[in-house]
Structure formats: C-alpha cells, structure tokens
Design a protein around this motif. Structure first.
Motif, short mmCIF file in Angstrom:
data_model
loop_
_atom_site.label_atom_id
_atom_site.label_comp_id
_atom_site.label_asym_id
_atom_site.label_seq_id
_atom_site.Cartn_x
_atom_site.Cartn_y
_atom_site.Cartn_z
N LEU A 119 37.32 -22.68 -5.20
CA LEU A 119 36.30 -23.09 -6.16
C LEU A 119 36.28 -24.60 -6.35
O LEU A 119 35.21 -25.20 -6.50
CB LEU A 119 36.49 -22.38 -7.49
N ARG A 120 37.46 -25.22 -6.34
CA ARG A 120 37.53 -26.69 -6.43
C ARG A 120 36.76 -27.31 -5.27
O ARG A 120 35.93 -28.20 -5.47
CB ARG A 120 39.00 -27.14 -6.41
N ASP A 121 37.02 -26.83 -4.06
CA ASP A 121 36.35 -27.38 -2.88
C ASP A 121 34.85 -27.10 -2.91
O ASP A 121 34.05 -27.95 -2.51
CB ASP A 121 36.97 -26.82 -1.61
N ASP A 122 34.46 -25.92 -3.37
CA ASP A 122 33.03 -25.58 -3.47
C ASP A 122 32.32 -26.47 -4.48
O ASP A 122 31.21 -26.93 -4.24
CB ASP A 122 32.84 -24.11 -3.85
N ASN A 123 32.96 -26.72 -5.62
CA ASN A 123 32.35 -27.60 -6.61
C ASN A 123 32.25 -29.03 -6.07
O ASN A 123 31.26 -29.71 -6.32
CB ASN A 123 33.13 -27.56 -7.93
N LYS A 124 33.25 -29.44 -5.32
CA LYS A 124 33.22 -30.77 -4.70
C LYS A 124 32.08 -30.85 -3.69
O LYS A 124 31.36 -31.85 -3.63
CB LYS A 124 34.57 -31.06 -4.04
N GLN A 125 31.90 -29.79 -2.91
CA GLN A 125 30.78 -29.74 -1.96
C GLN A 125 29.45 -29.74 -2.71
O GLN A 125 28.49 -30.40 -2.28
CB GLN A 125 30.89 -28.50 -1.07
N LEU A 126 29.38 -29.04 -3.83
CA LEU A 126 28.16 -29.03 -4.63
C LEU A 126 27.83 -30.43 -5.14
O LEU A 126 26.67 -30.83 -5.16
CB LEU A 126 28.27 -28.05 -5.80
N VAL A 127 28.84 -31.20 -5.52
CA VAL A 127 28.62 -32.59 -5.95
C VAL A 127 27.96 -33.38 -4.82
O VAL A 127 27.00 -34.12 -5.05
CB VAL A 127 29.93 -33.26 -6.42
N ALA A 128 28.45 -33.21 -3.60
CA ALA A 128 27.87 -33.92 -2.45
C ALA A 128 26.41 -33.51 -2.25
O ALA A 128 25.54 -34.36 -1.98
CB ALA A 128 28.69 -33.65 -1.19
N ILE A 129 26.12 -32.23 -2.38
CA ILE A 129 24.74 -31.74 -2.25
C ILE A 129 23.87 -32.33 -3.36
O ILE A 129 22.75 -32.77 -3.11
CB ILE A 129 24.72 -30.20 -2.26
N LEU A 130 24.39 -32.33 -4.58
CA LEU A 130 23.65 -32.90 -5.71
C LEU A 130 23.34 -34.37 -5.48
O LEU A 130 22.24 -34.84 -5.78
CB LEU A 130 24.45 -32.73 -7.00
N ARG A 131 24.28 -35.10 -4.93
CA ARG A 131 24.04 -36.52 -4.64
C ARG A 131 22.93 -36.70 -3.59
O ARG A 131 22.11 -37.61 -3.70
CB ARG A 131 25.33 -37.20 -4.17
N GLU A 132 22.89 -35.80 -2.61
CA GLU A 132 21.83 -35.86 -1.59
C GLU A 132 20.46 -35.60 -2.22
O GLU A 132 19.49 -36.30 -1.92
CB GLU A 132 22.09 -34.84 -0.48
N VAL A 133 20.38 -34.60 -3.09
CA VAL A 133 19.11 -34.28 -3.75
C VAL A 133 18.72 -35.44 -4.68
O VAL A 133 17.55 -35.80 -4.75
CB VAL A 133 19.18 -32.94 -4.51
N HIS A 134 19.70 -36.02 -5.33
CA HIS A 134 19.44 -37.17 -6.21
C HIS A 134 18.85 -38.33 -5.40
O HIS A 134 17.86 -38.95 -5.81
CB HIS A 134 20.74 -37.61 -6.89
N GLU A 135 19.44 -38.60 -4.26
CA GLU A 135 18.94 -39.69 -3.40
C GLU A 135 17.51 -39.41 -2.93
O GLU A 135 16.67 -40.31 -2.94
CB GLU A 135 19.88 -39.86 -2.20
N LEU A 136 17.23 -38.17 -2.55
CA LEU A 136 15.88 -37.80 -2.13
C LEU A 136 14.89 -37.98 -3.28
O LEU A 136 13.84 -38.61 -3.11
CB LEU A 136 15.86 -36.34 -1.65
N ALA A 137 15.22 -37.45 -4.44
CA ALA A 137 14.32 -37.56 -5.59
C ALA A 137 14.12 -39.03 -5.97
O ALA A 137 13.01 -39.44 -6.32
CB ALA A 137 14.86 -36.76 -6.77
N SER A 138 15.17 -39.79 -5.89
CA SER A 138 15.08 -41.22 -6.20
C SER A 138 14.16 -41.95 -5.22
O SER A 138 13.39 -42.83 -5.64
CB SER A 138 16.48 -41.84 -6.16
N SER A 139 14.19 -41.55 -3.97
CA SER A 139 13.33 -42.20 -2.96
C SER A 139 11.85 -41.96 -3.25
O SER A 139 11.00 -42.74 -2.81
CB SER A 139 13.68 -41.71 -1.55
N TYR A 140 11.54 -40.91 -4.00
CA TYR A 140 10.16 -40.61 -4.39
C TYR A 140 9.86 -41.02 -5.84
O TYR A 140 8.83 -40.64 -6.40
CB TYR A 140 9.87 -39.11 -4.23
N ASN A 141 10.80 -41.73 -6.46
CA ASN A 141 10.65 -42.17 -7.86
C ASN A 141 10.48 -41.00 -8.83
O ASN A 141 9.76 -41.11 -9.82
CB ASN A 141 9.50 -43.17 -8.02
#
Length: 171
Positions: A119-141
């Motif tokens: 679960l620790r590793d899965d949550n860590k992977q989820l953080v990485a996914i969240l950062r990717e979605v954040h970057e995408l959303a940020s690129s579209y303002n």
C-alpha cells in the motif's frame, strides 16, 4: 425521431466550459484513468483492512479503514471534476479494470508487513500519477483541477508516510 448516434449522445453530456476541446478531452481522460487507479487502491486498501491479522491488528485495521475512507471520498470529486469540464468518466468495473495502472492483489494470504509495504508503494505511485495529471491540467491553465489535485497529493503523501512509519522494524 430521436437521434441516438454516439456523437449526439456525447454532445448531450457536454457540460459548457471555457476550456478548449483538447483540454476537456485530455484532462477528462487523465481524470478517468486516475479514478480507475483510485478505485483500485480503495479496494486493495479495504481488502487488506478486512484481511489484516497479527499482534498489531487493531492499529493497522483502523489505519487502513481511515485510509480507505479518505481514498473513497476522493472518487466522487474526481469523477465530478471530469464532468464539470465537459468530459465523461467511468461507467463500470470493467472500465476500471481496463484503465487501472495500480495492480490488484488477489493473494489468499498477505503478511501484515507486506500489506503495508504494498500500500505504501501504491500510494507513492498514485502521487506520481497525480503529479502527471497536475502537469497536464496546468498546461491547459485548468486551475480548479490543479488546485484539487494538490490536496489529493498531500493526502496520498500522508498515507505513504503513515504506511512507511507503521511498517518500520523495531530497532
């Protein structure tokens, strides 16, 4: 006669937004994949909550129950964010299984320490996914999406921290 073509049906769900069509398509798709991962993590967290055993049962059982509730609470927000920007989202368990990147665990028995580590590793992977979605959303303002994602990152980092500390061996 009612028009039931896929394009017509999709246009019936297109919530008005000032985001460009590409932004709506890309962000909604990323949010939908995130939602699939969130459901996968929720179910695994509850699986381990239900099947916890050992001398620290009560503490781990309660921690995973709290974490599962927190994870589940984000699901509606993720789906509704996709809809608010004019996209669509998950429709079934099969849809989740086709999109999820976090792996299931169907093992008959998992040790408590392995549960916490996974679960620790899965949550860590989820953080990485969240950062990717954040970057995408940020690129579209898309500031509203980036704003809520920042909260979800903080929550997932906290879960990662708790799972890490709970799984440390005594010295």
């Amino acid at each position: 006669m009612t028009n039931t073509s896929p394009t017509f049906r999709q246009s019936q769900l297109a919530t008005p937004t000032d985001l460009e069509t590409n932004a709506t398509r890309d962000i909604a798709a990323a949010l939908t994949a995130l939602l699939a991962d969130t459901f996968a993590l929720y179910l695994k967290t509850k699986n381990f909550h239900w099947h916890m055993s050992g001398p620290h049962f009560r503490d781990y059982h309660l921690m995973l129950d709290d974490q599962g509730a927190q994870i589940f609470a984000t699901t509606d927000d993720i789906a509704e964010r996709a809809r608010k920007i004019g996209g669509t989202t998950l429709r079934s368990i099969g849809h989740i299984s086709r999109l999820q990147r976090l792996l299931d665990n169907d093992a008959e028995y998992v040790t408590p320490m392995d549960m916490l580590a996974e679960l620790r590793d899965d949550n860590k992977q989820l953080v990485a996914i969240l950062r990717e979605v954040h970057e995408l959303a940020s690129s579209y303002n898309d500031y509203a999406t980036t704003s809520v994602i920042e909260v979800w990152i903080d929550e997932a980092e906290r879960r990662t921290w708790f799972l890490f500390e709970a799984s440390r061996r005594s010295e």
